[in-house]
Design a protein around this motif. Structure first.
Motif, PDB file in Angstrom:
ATOM      1  N   GLU A   1       0.850  -1.056   0.014  1.00  0.00           N
ATOM      2  CA  GLU A   1      -0.332   0.688  -0.645  1.00  0.00           C
ATOM      3  C   GLU A   1       1.296   0.901  -0.555  1.00  0.00           C
ATOM      4  O   GLU A   1       0.232   2.342  -0.772  1.00  0.00           O
ATOM      5  N   ILE A   2       1.983   0.893   0.898  1.00  0.00           N
ATOM      6  CA  ILE A   2       3.049   2.377   0.965  1.00  0.00           C
ATOM      7  C   ILE A   2       3.265   2.712   0.083  1.00  0.00           C
ATOM      8  O   ILE A   2       3.404   3.368  -0.785  1.00  0.00           O
ATOM      9  N   ILE A   3       4.403   1.830  -0.327  1.00  0.00           N
ATOM     10  CA  ILE A   3       4.794   2.173  -2.375  1.00  0.00           C
ATOM     11  C   ILE A   3       3.760   2.361  -3.464  1.00  0.00           C
ATOM     12  O   ILE A   3       4.147   3.043  -3.521  1.00  0.00           O
ATOM     13  N   ALA A   4       2.258   1.971  -3.287  1.00  0.00           N
ATOM     14  CA  ALA A   4       1.573   2.400  -4.317  1.00  0.00           C
ATOM     15  C   ALA A   4       1.312   4.032  -3.671  1.00  0.00           C
ATOM     16  O   ALA A   4       0.940   4.835  -4.546  1.00  0.00           O
ATOM     17  N   GLY A   5       2.025   4.037  -2.079  1.00  0.00           N
ATOM     18  CA  GLY A   5       0.735   5.371  -2.494  1.00  0.00           C
ATOM     19  C   GLY A   5       2.206   6.204  -2.986  1.00  0.00           C
ATOM     20  O   GLY A   5       1.465   7.802  -3.436  1.00  0.00           O
ATOM     21  N   TYR A   6       3.683   5.814  -2.497  1.00  0.00           N
ATOM     22  CA  TYR A   6       4.918   6.548  -3.298  1.00  0.00           C
ATOM     23  C   TYR A   6       3.806   7.534  -4.636  1.00  0.00           C
ATOM     24  O   TYR A   6       5.001   8.602  -5.407  1.00  0.00           O
ATOM     25  N   ALA A   7       3.794   6.157  -5.755  1.00  0.00           N
ATOM     26  CA  ALA A   7       3.643   6.358  -6.823  1.00  0.00           C
ATOM     27  C   ALA A   7       2.868   6.645  -7.399  1.00  0.00           C
ATOM     28  O   ALA A   7       2.320   8.233  -7.905  1.00  0.00           O
TER      29      ALA A   7
ATOM     30  N   ILE B   1       7.643   4.862  -9.156  1.00  0.00           N
ATOM     31  CA  ILE B   1       7.329   6.479  -9.408  1.00  0.00           C
ATOM     32  C   ILE B   1       7.501   6.450 -10.246  1.00  0.00           C
ATOM     33  O   ILE B   1       7.036   7.698 -11.214  1.00  0.00           O
ATOM     34  N   ARG B   2       9.063   6.205 -11.096  1.00  0.00           N
ATOM     35  CA  ARG B   2       9.248   6.424 -12.844  1.00  0.00           C
ATOM     36  C   ARG B   2       8.163   5.351 -13.452  1.00  0.00           C
ATOM     37  O   ARG B   2       7.867   6.447 -13.826  1.00  0.00           O
ATOM     38  N   THR B   3       7.220   4.454 -12.896  1.00  0.00           N
ATOM     39  CA  THR B   3       6.408   3.740 -14.396  1.00  0.00           C
ATOM     40  C   THR B   3       5.096   5.135 -13.586  1.00  0.00           C
ATOM     41  O   THR B   3       3.911   5.053 -14.648  1.00  0.00           O
ATOM     42  N   ALA B   4       4.162   5.440 -12.986  1.00  0.00           N
ATOM     43  CA  ALA B   4       3.664   6.354 -12.410  1.00  0.00           C
ATOM     44  C   ALA B   4       4.074   7.687 -13.270  1.00  0.00           C
ATOM     45  O   ALA B   4       2.178   8.534 -13.631  1.00  0.00           O
ATOM     46  N   THR B   5       5.058   7.923 -13.639  1.00  0.00           N
ATOM     47  CA  THR B   5       5.411   9.127 -13.866  1.00  0.00           C
ATOM     48  C   THR B   5       5.727   9.294 -15.759  1.00  0.00           C
ATOM     49  O   THR B   5       5.349   8.424 -16.494  1.00  0.00           O
ATOM     50  N   ASP B   6       7.089  10.199 -15.710  1.00  0.00           N
ATOM     51  CA  ASP B   6       7.259   9.846 -17.183  1.00  0.00           C
ATOM     52  C   ASP B   6       8.878  10.102 -17.171  1.00  0.00           C
ATOM     53  O   ASP B   6       9.565  10.080 -16.203  1.00  0.00           O
ATOM     54  N   ASP B   7       9.813   9.696 -18.265  1.00  0.00           N
ATOM     55  CA  ASP B   7      10.615  10.020 -18.666  1.00  0.00           C
ATOM     56  C   ASP B   7      11.030  11.409 -18.622  1.00  0.00           C
ATOM     57  O   ASP B   7      13.075  11.141 -17.905  1.00  0.00           O
ATOM     58  N   ASP B   8      10.560  12.735 -17.858  1.00  0.00           N
ATOM     59  CA  ASP B   8      10.738  13.545 -18.339  1.00  0.00           C
ATOM     60  C   ASP B   8      10.948  14.090 -16.618  1.00  0.00           C
ATOM     61  O   ASP B   8      12.085  14.834 -16.502  1.00  0.00           O
ATOM     62  N   PHE B   9      10.617  13.682 -15.705  1.00  0.00           N
ATOM     63  CA  PHE B   9      10.367  14.121 -14.478  1.00  0.00           C
ATOM     64  C   PHE B   9      11.625  13.305 -13.337  1.00  0.00           C
ATOM     65  O   PHE B   9      11.907  12.299 -13.790  1.00  0.00           O
ATOM     66  N   VAL B  10      11.909  13.776 -13.292  1.00  0.00           N
ATOM     67  CA  VAL B  10      13.027  14.097 -11.502  1.00  0.00           C
ATOM     68  C   VAL B  10      12.738  13.612 -10.449  1.00  0.00           C
ATOM     69  O   VAL B  10      11.896  13.539  -9.603  1.00  0.00           O
ATOM     70  N   ILE B  11      13.682  12.668 -10.743  1.00  0.00           N
ATOM     71  CA  ILE B  11      13.402  11.492  -9.465  1.00  0.00           C
ATOM     72  C   ILE B  11      14.869  11.630  -8.263  1.00  0.00           C
ATOM     73  O   ILE B  11      16.076  11.333  -9.098  1.00  0.00           O
ATOM     74  N   GLY B  12      14.539  11.901  -6.779  1.00  0.00           N
ATOM     75  CA  GLY B  12      16.125  12.184  -6.290  1.00  0.00           C
ATOM     76  C   GLY B  12      15.477  10.938  -5.320  1.00  0.00           C
ATOM     77  O   GLY B  12      14.776  11.335  -4.429  1.00  0.00           O
TER      78      GLY B  12
END
Length: 648
Positions: A144-150, A207-218
């Motif tokens: 649930e929490i992993i899905a919540g991040y996404a 998170i990457r799957t829920a967004t796109d390739d331009d979205f910054v993840i840190g």
């Protein structure tokens, strides 16, 4: 002047115009879990001031993430409109914007209804600082929490944010999974380094799957939590190396929320050197191929320039510097470094307000956090002659504010130097940086073209002769010296006399502390370092009871190391022969300290307000501000000055 600091940096398709970052920090401005106009105005001011990157405060990713009663939540689509307006405001001023994604695990500070919350963590390992015993997370709740991040990241992406930063710093939930002393699981999320890293691996991929390739993840992570049970530098670095393929940057800090000693690094006070953590950050910079950000008492552009130029980091978090002076970046880029209002790391109105559940601000710049009220000064309808009596922080701020509005302002100071009690505060051990408030306000007075007359004791006759249109009194306070029963055997002095080195204390000293602030512990430390045996008698629960937590806790460490005898619940009664008599306030029983040479009084202050009474008798209207109104701290003094200048 700062070629490295003002070089652009590209993260995917987002380009930062410079390397100055406002790190994620709770402002306590949101009131219902969503972005509000106050928060938008706050971040717009920093974007307009030239910051390259703003990372907004933590956004909860699951209902169990509510670690305070004022947390922003990104768990429903109701958050999207507010985040959209915030992203538009920041982008319009030329800055990039990310949001922190957050779950505290066992680090629960408070709940909205005052009841103890149910906390969840990888294992049932208790938190020391908040005294929380968590429940172990079930596999279903982990999912649930992993899905919540996404889903939270998806909402922020829809709102127009450039990316997100997953908070794995300061002992929060992802760090709890990484830490083998906190994660005792033997399933797919614990037991080996790879399995302990699996939670974050899954989060980043989701998170990457829920967004796109331009979205910054840190990722924000503590490069060592500075606690015996905390994550080590080696463990944090190993995790970053393993997670690097899913990351665009790593933002390193230090410390942990889980212990008192580790938590002081969340917002290190002025006792720590500027940029003290940068050397540890360089370990990550050398080991990783992605950019490394760093934060930790980086208050001046020259410090940030040196860190980046030496290859220790790629971006510098300068959050408190930006709270103190939102225009610091544009001033630095223009080379106007003398005009920068430098943060002094007092922690009083920024993290200190947060810990009291109040919107953050700054003691030097109370406009911060109050942008909707004081974001812009209105020009005075008519130019007036204003006489400010007293050149401490209150009088200086009043003069600056009134002059900026177009008034003709003169400050009269009885001493030969501006600063008031700040001149004394900077003499306390490890408090020299507090004198920066004088330097900063003096420069602002110069820029505002305030006239200053030093060495002038203002009388009612002088006021009548000058015939100002308005009088602002900031005449300060003096030490409170009660009429104590004493036979004169023991030397009795004030803290002011000790700071000015006007007295010799002798071999055994008692410091009586009524205010429970930094003064008495500082005097006790001075005496102990001079070789005296010291008892600190505190009329409160503990030393520094009225101070911001991290200032207080750092001070407590120094008192312990110096073996100063601390006696709480101690009311000063009097002296006889070589004995100081105290009363234990809960029980009423007597307490004694014998063989004493000197008793130092730190019992607060009383207003110096005689001139106000004289002027009122003459029918001259006055505005009293600062300690002459009611002795408090520099924060209240400067805020009083702002309000008086606006009203003038």
């Amino acid at each position: 002047m700062f070629p490295h600091l003002f070089a652009p940096l590209t993260l995917r398709r987002t380009t930062l115009k410079n390397r100055i970052m406002s790190t994620g920090h709770d402002t306590t401005m949101p009131t219902d879990g969503t972005v509000n106009p106050a928060l938008i105005a706050y971040h717009r001011a920093r974007a307009k001031g030239g910051v390259g990157l703003i990372i907004t405060q933590v956004a909860g990713v699951h209902e169990t993430a509510r670690y305070t009663s004022h947390l922003l939540m990104a768990t429903t689509d109701a958050c999207i409109p507010g985040y959209t307006e915030l992203a538009k405001a920041v982008h319009a001023e030329g800055a990039a914007i990310l949001s922190q994604l957050f779950h505290p695990g066992r680090e629960i500070m408070e709940s909205a209804d005052g009841l103890l919350a149910v906390a969840y963590a990888p294992s049932a390992v208790p938190n020391e600082r908040f005294h929380v015993m968590p429940r172990p997370l079930s596999l279903a709740m982990i999912e649930e929490i992993i899905a919540g991040y996404a889903s939270a990241a998806k909402r922020l992406h829809q709102a127009g944010f450039d990316g997100v930063e997953v908070v794995a710093s300061h002992g929060y939930l992802p760090a709890q999974f990484l830490n083998p002393r906190v994660n005792l699981r033997e399933d797919g999320f614990g037991g080996t380094d790879a399995k302990r890293q699996h939670f974050l691996t899954r989060v980043l991929a989701a998170i990457r799957t829920a967004t796109d390739d331009d979205f910054v993840i840190g990722l924000r992570i503590s490069a060592g939590e500075r606690d015996d049970e905390g994550l080590t530098i080696q463990e944090a670095l190993a995790a970053c190396k393993a997670l690097e393929p899913g990351l665009d940057f790593v933002n390193v800090t230090t410390g942990t929320s889980a212990s008192i000693g580790g938590a002081v690094h969340i917002a290190a006070p002025m006792t720590f050197a500027a940029g003290y953590f940068a050397a540890d950050a360089s370990i990550f910079r050398k080991a990783l191929k992605i950019p490394v950000f760093v934060a930790g008492r980086i208050n001046q552009p020259q410090e940030a320039e040196a860190i980046i130029a030496s290859g220790k980091a790629d971006v510098c978090g300068m959050t408190r510097a930006l709270i103190c002076d939102p225009k610091m970046p544009v001033k630095a880029e223009a080379g106007a470094v003398e005009d920068i209002r430098a943060c002094i790391a007092c922690n009083q109105a920024c993290i200190g307000h947060f810990h009291r559940g109040l919107p953050i601000s700054c003691i030097q710049y109370p406009e911060s956090g109050r942008e909707l009220t004081y974001g812009s000064l209105k020009a005075a309808a008519k130019r007036r002659k204003i006489m400010v009596v007293g050149g401490g922080p209150a009088g200086m701020k009043a003069a600056i504010t009134a002059a900026k509005r177009g008034h003709d302002v003169t400050v009269y100071e009885a001493a030969n130097q501006l600063g008031g009690q700040a001149l004394l505060a900077q003499l306390l051990p490890k408090r020299a940086e507090f004198g920066g408030i004088i330097t900063n306000l003096s420069r602002e007075m110069e820029l505002a073209q305030v006239k200053v007359r030093r060495g002038i004791m203002v009388t009612a006759a002088l006021v009548q002769a000058e015939a100002p249109d308005a009088v602002i009194l900031a005449t300060g306070a003096r030490p409170h010296v009660p009429d104590l029963p004493t036979d004169g055997h023991i030397q009795i002095v004030t803290a002011w006399q000790v700071l000015r080195r006007e007295v010799k204390l002798g071999a055994k000293v008692v410091v009586a502390d009524w205010r429970c602030d930094w003064i008495a512990p500082g005097i006790a430390e001075m005496a102990a370092r001079d070789g005296a045996q010291v008892t600190l008698a505190v009329n409160g629960l503990h030393p520094g009871e009225s101070l911001p937590l991290y200032v207080r806790d750092t001070m407590a460490a120094d008192l312990h190391r110096l073996r100063i005898d601390v006696r709480p619940y101690a009311r000063l009664f009097g002296t006889a022969e070589d004995t100081v008599y105290l009363q234990h306030t809960p029980s009423g029983e007597a307490m004694e300290v014998s063989g004493v040479d000197t008793l130092v009084l730190s019992l607060g202050h009383i207003p110096v307000d005689g001139l106000a009474l004289e002027l009122q008798e003459l029918g001259i209207a006055v505005t009293q501000i600062g300690d002459c109104l009611a002795p408090r701290t520099a924060e209240e003094a400067v805020y009083d000055g702002l309000k008086a200048g606006v009203a003038a």
